[in-house]
Write a protein that holds these residues in place. Sequence first.
Motif, PDB file in Angstrom:
ATOM      1  N   SER A 106      12.722  10.113 -16.608  1.00  0.00           N
ATOM      2  CA  SER A 106      12.867   9.172 -17.712  1.00  0.00           C
ATOM      3  C   SER A 106      13.293   7.790 -17.239  1.00  0.00           C
ATOM      4  O   SER A 106      13.337   6.858 -18.015  1.00  0.00           O
ATOM      5  N   ALA A 107      13.612   7.657 -15.965  1.00  0.00           N
ATOM      6  CA  ALA A 107      14.215   6.408 -15.496  1.00  0.00           C
ATOM      7  C   ALA A 107      13.329   5.611 -14.551  1.00  0.00           C
ATOM      8  O   ALA A 107      13.539   4.430 -14.365  1.00  0.00           O
ATOM      9  N   ASP A 108      12.349   6.261 -13.960  1.00  0.00           N
ATOM     10  CA  ASP A 108      11.553   5.554 -12.964  1.00  0.00           C
ATOM     11  C   ASP A 108      10.658   4.529 -13.660  1.00  0.00           C
ATOM     12  O   ASP A 108       9.806   4.891 -14.461  1.00  0.00           O
ATOM     13  N   ILE A 109      10.875   3.249 -13.363  1.00  0.00           N
ATOM     14  CA  ILE A 109      10.073   2.204 -13.988  1.00  0.00           C
ATOM     15  C   ILE A 109       9.216   1.526 -12.929  1.00  0.00           C
ATOM     16  O   ILE A 109       9.371   1.789 -11.737  1.00  0.00           O
ATOM     17  N   ILE A 110       8.345   0.638 -13.366  1.00  0.00           N
ATOM     18  CA  ILE A 110       7.420  -0.005 -12.432  1.00  0.00           C
ATOM     19  C   ILE A 110       8.168  -0.647 -11.270  1.00  0.00           C
ATOM     20  O   ILE A 110       7.806  -0.472 -10.114  1.00  0.00           O
ATOM     21  N   ASP A 111       9.236  -1.364 -11.592  1.00  0.00           N
ATOM     22  CA  ASP A 111       9.933  -2.113 -10.540  1.00  0.00           C
ATOM     23  C   ASP A 111      10.615  -1.215  -9.512  1.00  0.00           C
ATOM     24  O   ASP A 111      10.609  -1.521  -8.324  1.00  0.00           O
ATOM     25  N   THR A 112      11.216  -0.105  -9.963  1.00  0.00           N
ATOM     26  CA  THR A 112      11.863   0.781  -8.991  1.00  0.00           C
ATOM     27  C   THR A 112      10.806   1.448  -8.124  1.00  0.00           C
ATOM     28  O   THR A 112      10.994   1.654  -6.934  1.00  0.00           O
ATOM     29  N   PHE A 113       9.689   1.763  -8.753  1.00  0.00           N
ATOM     30  CA  PHE A 113       8.576   2.369  -8.016  1.00  0.00           C
ATOM     31  C   PHE A 113       8.043   1.392  -6.960  1.00  0.00           C
ATOM     32  O   PHE A 113       7.834   1.750  -5.801  1.00  0.00           O
ATOM     33  N   VAL A 114       7.862   0.138  -7.381  1.00  0.00           N
ATOM     34  CA  VAL A 114       7.374  -0.868  -6.438  1.00  0.00           C
ATOM     35  C   VAL A 114       8.372  -1.075  -5.310  1.00  0.00           C
ATOM     36  O   VAL A 114       7.996  -1.261  -4.162  1.00  0.00           O
ATOM     37  N   TYR A 115       9.661  -0.988  -5.632  1.00  0.00           N
ATOM     38  CA  TYR A 115      10.669  -1.140  -4.589  1.00  0.00           C
ATOM     39  C   TYR A 115      10.526  -0.038  -3.537  1.00  0.00           C
ATOM     40  O   TYR A 115      10.506  -0.314  -2.342  1.00  0.00           O
TER      41      TYR A 115
END
Lengths: 301, 557
Positions: A249-258
């Motif tokens: 529920s927490a993984d967003i585009i920016d964390t993924f890109v990081y």
Amino acid sequence: MNVLTRMWKREWPLHMMLLPGLILVLIFCYYPMAGIMMAFQKYIPNKGLLGSPFIGMRNFQLLIEYPDIGRVFLNTIYIAVMKIIAGLIVPITIAILLNELRKEWVKRTFQTLVYLPHFLSWVLLSGILVDILSPSSGILNQVLGIFGIKPIFFLGDNAWFPYVMVISDVWKEFGFGTIVYLAALTGINPSLYEAAEIDGAGRFKQILNVTLPGMMPIIILMLTLNIGNVLNAGFEQIFNLYSPPVYESADIIDTFVYRMGVQQAQFGFATAVGLLKSIVSFIFISVSYVLAYRIANYRIF
Amino acid sequence: MRRKSKSLLIVLFVLSMALTACGGTKEEAQKPAEPAKEQTQTQETPKENEVIEVSTVAQSDPYLKFDEGESFDKNAVYDQYEKDIGVKITNKWVADVTQFKEKLKMTIASNDIPDLMLVEATQLKELAEADMIMDITDVYDKNATDNTKKFLTMDGGMQMKTATIDGKLMGIPSSYNPYNFQYLYVRTDWLKKLNLPEPKTMQDVMTIAEAFKTKDPGGTGKPYGLAVSKEPFKIDTGVTGLRAFLNGYHAYENMWMEDASGNLVNSDIQPQVKDALKALQDMFKKGLIDPEFAVKDTEKEAELLYNNNVGLVFGASWTPAQLVKGAVKDGKVVQEWGAYPIPSADGKPTLNQIGLGVDQYYVISKQAKHPEGVIRLLNEWIVVDNTMTPTDDQKTILFGKDKKEKGSNYWLLSPLRVGKQLDNNGEILPKAIGTKDASILQTADQKGRYERAMKFIDGTDINMWWEPLISGPNGAVSHNPKILQNKEYLQDKFYGAATPTMVDRLEILKKKRDEIYFKIIMNQVSVDEFDKFVAEWKKLGGDDITKEVNEWYASHK
């Protein structure tokens, strides 16, 4: 012609004064845009922008083929939209309530206090939040315990995590929004309130029929600008608070890109996602701008 | 009229200045990187005895305590290097442990690397491919002393070979002894208090954890069985990790090992992992693991150890240096700890998961003006770090201007540090400390450890409590000879560059793995979800990676 040369003669110092700012904008805003090229490259640092091989749409393809991409986008939009809505309603309500206060010093003190968290970084706040929300020793769960509610692991439970993000973000930022709306309130002509009072409107009616319409332009402006953030769910906040059990529920585009772009050193890929986000933001802002004009007959630019 | 327009002009001018000033901050932010570059460029080829400059990047460390008035820019260690070998060390930037690796990646990405830096194995290959680092075969051959060459090939040249690409030496291996094992640390005073046996099997560990939980020997009211922090599988987690726990069940974290037919398989999807996860889930259900471990970092979780909530933890040999924060209070020892080899879940001995002994390399930028300066730093470090009787100047490099050990860890300031590829600390130290016999010590490291341990034993410095627990007769390293003799360790079989599918898919595989491991441990899903994860792992690119790794393996056998 003659008029133009006369105007030029008179105004050239003014144009010259624009020059320093213009050069800075060119250097720091437009020149780096060439970096967009990286989105279509397999970027190799030493070869630079011009030497790195072009790989077409491969980076975008990689993004689409990413197995969890649907989940990641949904999480981002879900959290971001909730933040936009809550970030609008809360400060407006607080601003109106503050405006009704008689004692000036109470108003000012409150305003300053709620504005303070805006200056704290998420790195710091996340440490505090982990403590506050702790199921074993956190103050929140101890309060809930008084009412017989079992401890909740807010940061480790998928059912809670997105809402914790929204609430903590609103708590941090609503003071800032409140100031903007309070400024809008001072612009409302006091004679309108007098007229409303004569017409027999009570406090509540006055808010509904004078205050809110008076704030409308600023509300629409803020909403339009915020809609561009629909793919920004708040990297700094989530990155500092999430953990593997709440990836769902927490993984967003920016964390993924990081994780993908920086940790695995895939710079081209990270740029591609950034570009995609900018395009989506641009579309959303344009659409909301047109809608604001058509529906509320309000022009921002 | 004229006056008016003039004043208007002035106002506008001021405004435009203010606007540009706002933009100007960006410009300033970029500046700091530049001076270093200019300095190196203005350097000309040096004559003999002229001071040459080597730029590097530094990692700040909470254990490094600067003397008054010293910093990363100016300190006794850098001054001493400049005086002794004529090398002036400058830092392009300094970052703390948590940001160093990311910042280094950005430095590489922006193609602005210092003369000397420490990089990961994969980065060594990337940098070599990108032609950013120097082939140092000749520089090393010409400038390294015989002593240095001997020191770095103590293991028969294996580690130097991993730094060689296509016959060219591309870096200096940041060598260390690969046989770094993990151990189980237990509160022995609690064992005695509750009349429990020493942990010999994983079942014993469970019994002890349960007793620590139910009987609460620390009297805190909030006891747990085992200390675990939020990144338990990462190799960087030296204390409060779970790698050792996995090893006890013959499971290993993300390494490539041979299966029965001699092909490489990934350890993350092996059935033994399921057993280990099931055991952890059982512990979690019984409340033996802190339910909030997923959001607590090592330091935060370690507070449970300091405050008597937990008396069991897995960790590297240096774990006692962490435990001392809770064990020694107000000049008194208030906690007793014991170090044990990792127990096994069945009769078969536990194999310790270890690295290659080198996973980082010192590389020299292609733009470096004075690569020979780096080799001089290397020569000097090896001499200083390994002498049994350091001179005053050498003591400065190790301890700072006061020339004596005071726990400020000044050795961290040396920009290039390599360690011994082999050590026999496990054989020598427990014996020497046990019999108080300094004559059998062989290395400077052993001498330092012996002296520290003696300080605790004869009562002069109670804060050295941790050293006997590492090096003493029953200390952590005392278990090493048996582990080495019986070859109770397992080394990663893959040390190549990341394969193409790894680049694309390693992130998702790791994410899926962490997610499912955590959920199983935290009892959010059944342990049978592990089987689904294995199928998914294979489908999401794991099978392709396995194929690529095996192709690499076939060509490197």
